[in-house]
Design a protein around this motif. Structure first.
Motif, PDB file in Angstrom:
ATOM      1  N   HIS A 260       0.835  -1.195   0.000  1.00 42.25           N
ATOM      2  CA  HIS A 260       0.000   0.000   0.000  1.00 42.25           C
ATOM      3  C   HIS A 260       0.875   1.252   0.000  1.00 42.25           C
ATOM      4  O   HIS A 260       1.491   1.586   1.007  1.00 42.25           O
ATOM      5  CB  HIS A 260      -0.914  -0.015   1.241  1.00 42.25           C
ATOM      6  CG  HIS A 260      -1.886   1.118   1.245  1.00 42.25           C
ATOM      7  ND1 HIS A 260      -2.671   1.425   2.326  1.00 42.25           N
ATOM      8  CD2 HIS A 260      -2.210   2.026   0.289  1.00 42.25           C
ATOM      9  CE1 HIS A 260      -3.421   2.464   2.045  1.00 42.25           C
ATOM     10  NE2 HIS A 260      -3.158   2.848   0.819  1.00 42.25           N
ATOM     11  N   GLN A 261       0.904   1.907  -1.134  1.00 35.11           N
ATOM     12  CA  GLN A 261       1.692   3.129  -1.275  1.00 35.11           C
ATOM     13  C   GLN A 261       0.727   4.308  -1.179  1.00 35.11           C
ATOM     14  O   GLN A 261      -0.210   4.408  -1.970  1.00 35.11           O
ATOM     15  CB  GLN A 261       2.396   3.083  -2.623  1.00 35.11           C
ATOM     16  CG  GLN A 261       3.484   4.104  -2.776  1.00 35.11           C
ATOM     17  CD  GLN A 261       4.277   3.891  -4.049  1.00 35.11           C
ATOM     18  OE1 GLN A 261       5.475   3.739  -3.999  1.00 35.11           O
ATOM     19  NE2 GLN A 261       3.611   3.893  -5.177  1.00 35.11           N
ATOM     20  N   THR A 262       0.957   5.175  -0.213  1.00 32.08           N
ATOM     21  CA  THR A 262      -0.025   6.239   0.047  1.00 32.08           C
ATOM     22  C   THR A 262       0.271   7.539  -0.713  1.00 32.08           C
ATOM     23  O   THR A 262      -0.610   8.381  -0.860  1.00 32.08           O
ATOM     24  CB  THR A 262      -0.097   6.546   1.553  1.00 32.08           C
ATOM     25  OG1 THR A 262       1.226   6.826   2.013  1.00 32.08           O
ATOM     26  CG2 THR A 262      -0.674   5.369   2.326  1.00 32.08           C
TER      27      THR A 262
ATOM     28  N   THR B  63       4.096  -2.456  -6.388  1.00 30.53           N
ATOM     29  CA  THR B  63       4.726  -1.140  -6.247  1.00 30.53           C
ATOM     30  C   THR B  63       6.074  -1.396  -5.579  1.00 30.53           C
ATOM     31  O   THR B  63       6.131  -1.864  -4.443  1.00 30.53           O
ATOM     32  CB  THR B  63       3.880  -0.183  -5.383  1.00 30.53           C
ATOM     33  OG1 THR B  63       3.376  -0.877  -4.249  1.00 30.53           O
ATOM     34  CG2 THR B  63       2.706   0.388  -6.155  1.00 30.53           C
ATOM     35  N   LEU B  64       7.140  -1.128  -6.314  1.00 29.47           N
ATOM     36  CA  LEU B  64       8.473  -1.465  -5.816  1.00 29.47           C
ATOM     37  C   LEU B  64       9.518  -0.494  -6.355  1.00 29.47           C
ATOM     38  O   LEU B  64       9.287   0.187  -7.363  1.00 29.47           O
ATOM     39  CB  LEU B  64       8.846  -2.884  -6.239  1.00 29.47           C
ATOM     40  CG  LEU B  64       9.003  -3.122  -7.738  1.00 29.47           C
ATOM     41  CD1 LEU B  64      10.163  -4.063  -8.000  1.00 29.47           C
ATOM     42  CD2 LEU B  64       7.723  -3.716  -8.312  1.00 29.47           C
ATOM     43  N   SER B  65      10.639  -0.451  -5.663  1.00 34.09           N
ATOM     44  CA  SER B  65      11.768   0.357  -6.120  1.00 34.09           C
ATOM     45  C   SER B  65      13.042  -0.443  -5.907  1.00 34.09           C
ATOM     46  O   SER B  65      13.189  -1.147  -4.904  1.00 34.09           O
ATOM     47  CB  SER B  65      11.860   1.665  -5.332  1.00 34.09           C
ATOM     48  OG  SER B  65      10.678   2.409  -5.494  1.00 34.09           O
TER      49      SER B  65
ATOM     50  N   ALA C   1       1.934  -0.496 -16.892  1.00 35.43           N
ATOM     51  CA  ALA C   1       3.046  -0.296 -15.952  1.00 35.43           C
ATOM     52  C   ALA C   1       3.789   0.986 -16.297  1.00 35.43           C
ATOM     53  O   ALA C   1       3.750   1.453 -17.444  1.00 35.43           O
ATOM     54  CB  ALA C   1       4.006  -1.488 -16.005  1.00 35.43           C
ATOM     55  N   GLY C   2       4.426   1.557 -15.285  1.00 30.07           N
ATOM     56  CA  GLY C   2       5.219   2.759 -15.506  1.00 30.07           C
ATOM     57  C   GLY C   2       6.471   2.729 -14.654  1.00 30.07           C
ATOM     58  O   GLY C   2       6.522   2.030 -13.628  1.00 30.07           O
ATOM     59  N   LEU C   3       7.468   3.458 -15.103  1.00 32.22           N
ATOM     60  CA  LEU C   3       8.727   3.532 -14.358  1.00 32.22           C
ATOM     61  C   LEU C   3       9.043   4.977 -14.007  1.00 32.22           C
ATOM     62  O   LEU C   3       8.834   5.879 -14.830  1.00 32.22           O
ATOM     63  CB  LEU C   3       9.896   2.985 -15.187  1.00 32.22           C
ATOM     64  CG  LEU C   3       9.952   1.474 -15.407  1.00 32.22           C
ATOM     65  CD1 LEU C   3       9.237   1.100 -16.689  1.00 32.22           C
ATOM     66  CD2 LEU C   3      11.393   1.002 -15.473  1.00 32.22           C
TER      67      LEU C   3
HETATM   68  C1  BTN Z   1       4.612   6.741 -14.371  1.00 31.45           C
HETATM   69  O1  BTN Z   1       4.225   6.013 -15.288  1.00 31.45           O
HETATM   70  O2  BTN Z   1       4.179   7.894 -14.249  1.00 31.45           O
HETATM   71  C2  BTN Z   1       5.625   6.204 -13.400  1.00 31.45           C
HETATM   72  C3  BTN Z   1       4.962   5.483 -12.282  1.00 31.45           C
HETATM   73  C4  BTN Z   1       5.928   4.928 -11.260  1.00 31.45           C
HETATM   74  C5  BTN Z   1       5.208   4.413 -10.046  1.00 31.45           C
HETATM   75  C6  BTN Z   1       6.118   3.653  -9.134  1.00 31.45           C
HETATM   76  S1  BTN Z   1       5.213   2.770  -7.899  1.00 31.45           S
HETATM   77  C7  BTN Z   1       6.675   2.434  -7.034  1.00 31.45           C
HETATM   78  C8  BTN Z   1       7.563   3.650  -7.113  1.00 31.45           C
HETATM   79  N1  BTN Z   1       7.301   4.576  -6.032  1.00 31.45           N
HETATM   80  C9  BTN Z   1       6.783   5.719  -6.472  1.00 31.45           C
HETATM   81  O3  BTN Z   1       6.461   6.682  -5.746  1.00 31.45           O
HETATM   82  N2  BTN Z   1       6.664   5.700  -7.803  1.00 31.45           N
HETATM   83  C10 BTN Z   1       7.151   4.462  -8.361  1.00 31.45           C
END
Ligand code: BTN
Length: 270
Positions: free
Chosen positions: A56-58, A77-79, A132-134
């Motif tokens: 859960h990312q707030t 949700t990961l980094s 998905a997004g990065l």
């Molecule tokens: C986008 O497409 O705008 C990029 C989205 C990236 C979201 C991920 S979720 C895990 C990580 N923590 C964040 O705050 N953002 C990225």
């Protein structure tokens, strides 16, 4: 050297075989942004490859200053903390290319019968919808990239998204494409393995072949598409010719080859 087997999920019920990415992990049931947490870990000299993940990312952050919203417990949700000291700061885009490919590979692996594209620079689309997004954040120091945070959000099992009528490429989840839910752990495992494979190729000096693969999956490559030029609010037809060494998109518009930054351009339709 042997690949490490790391238990990534909070319940530890599968193993990931990777060399760098996912060789250590940090799980939190909830947090504001895994990117911020991963940056803290990087500053505290955590090992390269650490995966910070949450259910859960707030206060998730997206590109262009947007928010990233993900229903709790339904998505990834990961980094990841990387230390690509082999890249000069001006080569940052090479990391973006490699990581976008890794996420694309994983989604294609999950959904072999669907079309999975990269929308420049690193959105991942399934059948022209965003899955998905990065968000990659680099820390430069002493003329080098000291560390990079690779933030990744994947829509896995979410069924409802906020109204986004104005979006050319609306959100979608893997489950919506597959017609049923997917195990988050299995998607995570594929994700880390594919990202690791792409990162190792980058580290081994194979960027030219990575760029070829990137073009192969790049939405609109060598194809005339409709674009919005943000500065003058003008719609144009343009053909993607590639990306330059700074990661800017090369677009052929009326015989002119123009280079654009992320904030300067929007893809409207293909
Ligand atoms: C986008 O497409 O705008 C990029 C989205 C990236 C979201 C991920 S979720 C895990 C990580 N923590 C964040 O705050 N953002 C990225």
């Amino acid at each position: 050297m042997t690949a490490s087997l790391t238990n990534i999920p909070k319940n530890g019920n599968y193993s990931t075989k990777t060399w760098v990415i996912g060789t250590s992990s940090h799980y939190l049931p909830h947090c504001q942004s895994t990117n911020d947490l991963a940056a803290e870990k990087a500053r505290e000299a955590c090992p390269e490859g650490l995966v910070v993940h949450t259910d859960h990312q707030t206060a998730g952050r997206g590109q262009r200053g947007t928010q990233w919203q993900a229903a709790p417990g339904e998505n990834l949700t990961l980094s990841i903390v990387l230390r690509p000291t082999f890249l000069a700061p001006r080569e940052q885009f090479k990391l973006s290319v490699s990581m976008a490919l890794g996420v694309r590979d994983a989604l294609q692996d999950c959904l072999p019968n669907h079309q999975v594209h990269i929308k420049w620079p690193n959105d991942i689309l399934i059948d022209l919808k965003k899955a998905a997004g990065l968000l990659i954040e680099n820390n430069l120091s002493g003329g080098k990239i000291a560390w990079s945070i690779i933030g990744i959000g994947v829509n896995v099992n979410q069924q409802h998204f906020d109204e986004v009528a104005a979006f050319a490429f609306p959100p979608v989840s893997l489950a919506q494409c597959a017609g049923g839910p997917l195990a988050l752990e299995a998607v995570m495992q594929k994700l880390l393995e594919h990202l690791d494979a792409r990162y190792l190729r980058l580290r081994a000096g194979h960027y030219p072949s990575l760029l070829q693969d990137y073009y192969q999956h790049l939405l609109g490559y060598q194809q005339e598409c409709r674009w919005l030029i943000v500065a003058d609010d003008r719609e144009v037809w343009g053909t993607v010719k590639g990306v330059d060494e700074n990661g800017r998109l090369k677009l052929l518009i009326d015989q002119d080859l123009c280079h654009f930054d992320l904030k300067e351009l929007r893809l409207l339709s293909v």
